[in-house]
Design an enzyme around this catalytic site. Sequence first.
Site, short mmCIF file in Angstrom:
data_model
loop_
_atom_site.label_atom_id
_atom_site.label_comp_id
_atom_site.label_asym_id
_atom_site.label_seq_id
_atom_site.Cartn_x
_atom_site.Cartn_y
_atom_site.Cartn_z
N HIS A 53 0.78 -1.04 0.10
CA HIS A 53 0.11 -0.40 -0.09
C HIS A 53 0.62 1.12 0.16
CE1 HIS A 53 -3.57 2.06 0.39
NE2 HIS A 53 -3.33 2.72 1.02
N GLU A 55 2.12 4.98 -0.02
CA GLU A 55 1.74 6.40 1.57
C GLU A 55 0.63 7.34 0.05
OE1 GLU A 55 3.21 9.52 3.30
OE2 GLU A 55 5.00 8.45 3.24
N CYS A 56 -0.44 7.52 0.92
CA CYS A 56 -1.60 8.55 0.43
C CYS A 56 -2.16 9.23 1.21
CB CYS A 56 -2.40 8.11 -0.34
SG CYS A 56 -4.09 9.01 -0.73
N ARG A 96 2.15 8.51 -6.05
CA ARG A 96 2.72 7.93 -6.48
C ARG A 96 4.52 8.80 -7.40
NH1 ARG A 96 -1.68 8.38 -10.41
NH2 ARG A 96 -0.41 9.50 -11.82
N THR A 116 -5.45 11.89 -14.10
CA THR A 116 -3.76 12.17 -12.94
C THR A 116 -3.01 11.65 -13.67
OG1 THR A 116 -3.08 10.54 -11.15
CG2 THR A 116 -4.66 9.14 -12.95
N ASP A 128 3.98 6.71 -13.29
CA ASP A 128 4.30 6.53 -11.61
C ASP A 128 5.51 6.55 -11.58
OD1 ASP A 128 4.01 5.18 -9.82
OD2 ASP A 128 2.77 3.34 -10.07
N ARG A 130 6.73 5.77 -8.97
CA ARG A 130 7.26 4.34 -7.34
C ARG A 130 8.64 3.63 -7.44
NH1 ARG A 130 1.15 3.02 -5.97
NH2 ARG A 130 1.39 3.26 -8.03
#
Length: 219
Positions: A53, A55-56, A96, A116, A128, A130
């Site tokens: 998951h 982070e948001c 992201r 987005t 993205d 990440r």
Amino acid sequence: MAKIQRVTEANLPTEFGMFRIVGFEFPDTKKEHVALVLGEVENTDEPILARIHSECLTGDALYSLKCDCGFQLAAALRQISQEGRGVLIYHREEGRGIGLINKIRAYSLQDKGMDTIEANLALGFAADERNFEVCADIFALLGINKVRLLTNNPNKIDTMKKAGINIVERVALNVGENRYNTEYLDTKAKKMGHFIIHNQQKYPLECPYCSEEVPVQEK
């Protein structure tokens, strides 16, 4: 860059049960990640239910409806709790991978009509940014090799497999769609290949923090 290290752990009582929170840190950059662990998961031949998951802050802590992150976090922990064993890696790659302030800048561009992906590209980032490879290292440090991965993101699956983690099953996580994020989910499906299932009645929107129900947009 040096490999991430397992540095500390403690008990963490949650509404989903008593987890262990395990802290990981890169020795050179001091960048941190954590994992929530329930039950015995180390060095077993049985596949472990797991969630990566990212982070948001807005979705996980501030109850934003612009994404499905907070709903996915709660649903993943609930499923792990029901299973009686599992892991959630809290992957600290906000927005992201572009960071919180840049995510807010991207939100501002979305307010003006960009999706987005377009917003990230307009800010000079990839769709993205990440790095999921660190999550494979965290699985290894937890003694986990076989995983049933809670995800809609094929990139997470591909990265784990390439890093030597045996993904034996993808477990869908379609929750939290609402009128504010349905186009966002559509974009992730069409432009990023995410496995999004829209408006499933078995995944009703749960929004206990809203003053009124947020209706799901009909297709």
